[in-house]
Write a protein that holds these residues in place. Structure first.
Motif, PDB file in Angstrom:
ATOM      1  N   TYR A 105      26.308 -11.410  16.569  1.00 40.33           N
ATOM      2  CA  TYR A 105      26.717 -11.442  18.100  1.00 40.33           C
ATOM      3  C   TYR A 105      25.918 -12.527  18.774  1.00 40.33           C
ATOM      4  CZ  TYR A 105      29.720  -7.394  17.065  1.00 40.33           C
ATOM      5  OH  TYR A 105      30.759  -6.562  16.753  1.00 40.33           O
ATOM      6  N   ALA A 143      24.496  -8.623  12.516  1.00 43.20           N
ATOM      7  CA  ALA A 143      25.127  -7.329  12.673  1.00 43.20           C
ATOM      8  C   ALA A 143      25.893  -7.090  11.408  1.00 43.20           C
ATOM      9  CB  ALA A 143      26.192  -7.080  13.721  1.00 43.20           C
ATOM     10  N   SER A 153      25.617   5.208  12.860  1.00 39.70           N
ATOM     11  CA  SER A 153      25.684   4.561  13.999  1.00 39.70           C
ATOM     12  C   SER A 153      25.205   3.297  14.214  1.00 39.70           C
ATOM     13  CB  SER A 153      25.560   5.405  15.188  1.00 39.70           C
ATOM     14  OG  SER A 153      25.802   4.495  16.478  1.00 39.70           O
ATOM     15  N   GLY A 154      25.779   2.054  14.353  1.00 41.05           N
ATOM     16  CA  GLY A 154      25.161   0.859  14.699  1.00 41.05           C
ATOM     17  C   GLY A 154      24.991  -0.120  13.268  1.00 41.05           C
ATOM     18  N   GLY A 212      27.541  -1.302  11.668  1.00 40.54           N
ATOM     19  CA  GLY A 212      28.422  -2.504  11.545  1.00 40.54           C
ATOM     20  C   GLY A 212      29.909  -2.196  11.160  1.00 40.54           C
ATOM     21  N   LYS A 213      30.169  -0.776  11.520  1.00 42.10           N
ATOM     22  CA  LYS A 213      31.537  -0.592  10.933  1.00 42.10           C
ATOM     23  C   LYS A 213      32.607  -1.086  11.507  1.00 42.10           C
ATOM     24  CE  LYS A 213      30.423   3.746  11.424  1.00 42.10           C
ATOM     25  NZ  LYS A 213      29.011   3.671  11.823  1.00 42.10           N
TER      26      LYS A 213
HETATM   27  P1  ADP Z   1      29.242   0.933  14.255  1.00 37.67           P
HETATM   28  O1  ADP Z   1      30.512   0.822  14.630  1.00 37.67           O
HETATM   29  O2  ADP Z   1      28.803   1.062  12.729  1.00 37.67           O
HETATM   30  O3  ADP Z   1      28.444   1.857  15.072  1.00 37.67           O
HETATM   31  P2  ADP Z   1      28.910  -1.818  15.445  1.00 37.67           P
HETATM   32  O4  ADP Z   1      29.596  -2.733  14.401  1.00 37.67           O
HETATM   33  O5  ADP Z   1      29.560  -1.511  16.857  1.00 37.67           O
HETATM   34  O6  ADP Z   1      28.186  -0.495  14.659  1.00 37.67           O
HETATM   35  O7  ADP Z   1      27.474  -2.480  15.622  1.00 37.67           O
HETATM   36  C1  ADP Z   1      26.629  -3.155  14.801  1.00 37.67           C
HETATM   37  C2  ADP Z   1      25.623  -3.963  15.697  1.00 37.67           C
HETATM   38  O8  ADP Z   1      26.194  -4.929  16.256  1.00 37.67           O
HETATM   39  C3  ADP Z   1      24.844  -3.022  16.417  1.00 37.67           C
HETATM   40  O9  ADP Z   1      23.273  -3.474  16.385  1.00 37.67           O
HETATM   41  C4  ADP Z   1      25.329  -3.225  17.586  1.00 37.67           C
HETATM   42  O10 ADP Z   1      24.287  -2.960  18.779  1.00 37.67           O
HETATM   43  C5  ADP Z   1      25.679  -4.930  17.468  1.00 37.67           C
HETATM   44  N1  ADP Z   1      26.896  -4.933  18.570  1.00 37.67           N
HETATM   45  C6  ADP Z   1      28.130  -4.526  18.474  1.00 37.67           C
HETATM   46  N2  ADP Z   1      28.892  -4.953  19.240  1.00 37.67           N
HETATM   47  C7  ADP Z   1      28.230  -6.030  19.815  1.00 37.67           C
HETATM   48  C8  ADP Z   1      28.524  -6.910  21.052  1.00 37.67           C
HETATM   49  N3  ADP Z   1      29.702  -6.917  21.403  1.00 37.67           N
HETATM   50  N4  ADP Z   1      27.469  -7.817  21.683  1.00 37.67           N
HETATM   51  C9  ADP Z   1      26.385  -7.521  20.884  1.00 37.67           C
HETATM   52  N5  ADP Z   1      25.946  -6.597  19.880  1.00 37.67           N
HETATM   53  C10 ADP Z   1      26.897  -5.974  19.449  1.00 37.67           C
END
Ligand code: ADP
Ligand code: MG
Length: 355
Positions: A13, A24, A44-45, A47-48
């Motif tokens: 990101y 990510a 959580s976090g 990358g799902k």
């Molecule tokens: P999950 O769904 O497994 O909880 P995410 O795919 O939402 O994980 O997030 C993976 C990583 O990317 C995390 O560290 C999250 O903080 C980061 N992230 C997710 N969406 C964004 C975004 N729009 N901008 C910046 N970082 C993001």
């Protein structure tokens, strides 16, 4: 329907992504076979959601390609990918009736009203929404709204894949069981590829044919629930799956001999292995340890009787070792000794099973 492939996909990101932790999703190569029920499991976090959004096209990956049946769709907009996606929180049109909410994805594609009505009827019966079809969505509870969201995801018959992103988060626990088994049933009936995202191992293991375990942006293992239990390829899979998870014990390995706390231990995967400075761990699930006079000595810390089985916590030096024993198994009162089943004892280097 289609087979979906991710080829060397990475996503950050951040504009500046020189460090490993800026990604990510780390490099990902995966094939989602047509008609299979997948669970995407991880904390959580990890990358799902990012991964789902790459498949649906809401995110274009920083690197790599997405293919549907070998057709490159990396730059194809979401609307043209024929995907249904159900999000963690309900997405419904509050001012429309429940019926119109369910009919919307079909009408949008020009389906005639008789077919719309038949299809909406089928889905609403399945989700027990029949009695509220003429109500406006805004009056409904969070449960009710999420059921509509699920219905909107399930109503189209022309999709390549249906993806659910932790869809039962807002649902009442008792309804959760019911809806999860309905999704499973529906998968068996229509056979469309499904990806079900969850951080809950029970949800993943009961829903999926194949579980994709993801940890810190890396897919650490893809396998059936049994494979994840019996052959964990990464320590994360070992301790995240199972309750309690795998025992992970520090060890050394040299010339084919693995040594834990001064005791040589046989493993299923390590033969002539050199550690080369890597962090070595021995993994053994609590289910594969038993009391055995030819084993090594431990101290018993506590015994919990959990009905069908007993959970025994033992200690050797500073290491805790948990065992699961069938109910009624006797526990030695003096000088207890335990043994690991060598077929289920694994050696890991920096988290990965050695080969
Ligand atoms: P999950 O769904 O497994 O909880 P995410 O795919 O939402 O994980 O997030 C993976 C990583 O990317 C995390 O560290 C999250 O903080 C980061 N992230 C997710 N969406 C964004 C975004 N729009 N901008 C910046 N970082 C993001
Ligand atoms: Mg998420």
């Amino acid at each position: 329907m289609a087979e979906i492939k991710l080829r060397q996909v990475r996503h950050s990101y951040l504009r500046d992504h020189r460090k490993e932790e800026d990604w990510a999703l780390k490099e990902l190569n995966a094939v989602w076979q047509d008609g299979t029920a997948y669970a995407l499991l991880g904390p959580s976090g990890c990358g799902k959601t990012t991964l789902l959004n790459i498949i649906s096209g809401l995110i274009t990956p920083t690197e790599g390609r997405v293919l549907f049946d070998d057709r490159d769709v990396t730059d194809t907009p979401t609307g043209e990918r024929h995907i249904a996606q159900v999000f963690q929180f309900p997405v419904v049109y509050d001012t429309m009736t429940v019926y119109d909410n369910l009919a919307f994805p079909l009408r949008n594609r020009g389906m005639d009203s008789a077919r719309v009505s038949a299809r909406v009827g089928e889905i609403s019966r399945m989700l027990d929404l029949d009695s509220m079809l003429s109500q406006k969505a805004y009056g409904l509870t969070a449960d009710g709204k999420q059921k509509i969201s699920l219905g909107r995801g399930l109503v189209r018959e022309d999709v390549n894949i249906i993806m659910f992103d932790e869809p039962l988060t807002v649902i009442d626990p008792h309804l959760k069981w019911q809806l999860r088994s309905k999704l499973k049933e529906l998968h068996q009936r229509v056979g469309v590829t499904m990806i079900y995202v969850t951080h809950d191992q029970t949800e993943a293991l009961t829903f999926a044919d194949q579980v994709v375990v993801i940890y810190e942006g890396t897919v650490v293992q893809v396998g059936t629930p049994v494979e994840l239990f019996e052959k964990p390829q990464h320590t994360f899979v070992g301790h995240f799956i199972g309750s309690p998870g795998m025992n992970l014990l520090p060890c050394s390995a040299a010339d084919g001999a693995t040594v834990f706390s001064g005791i040589p231990v046989q493993t299923t995967n390590a033969h002539k292995f050199k550690t080369n400075g890597r962090r070595m761990e021995l993994g053994i699930r609590p289910e594969f340890i038993r009391f055995d006079n030819s084993g090594f000595e431990v101290e018993i810390v506590k015994v919990d009787d959990l009905g069908r089985y007993q959970l025994v916590e033992t200690r050797r030096a500073e290491n805790t070792i948990k065992m699961i024993l069938a109910e009624g198994t006797s526990i030695p009162a003096e000088r207890p000794r335990i043994a690991f089943d060598p077929k289920h004892t694994w050696l890991y280097a920096d988290g990965w099973a050695v080969s």
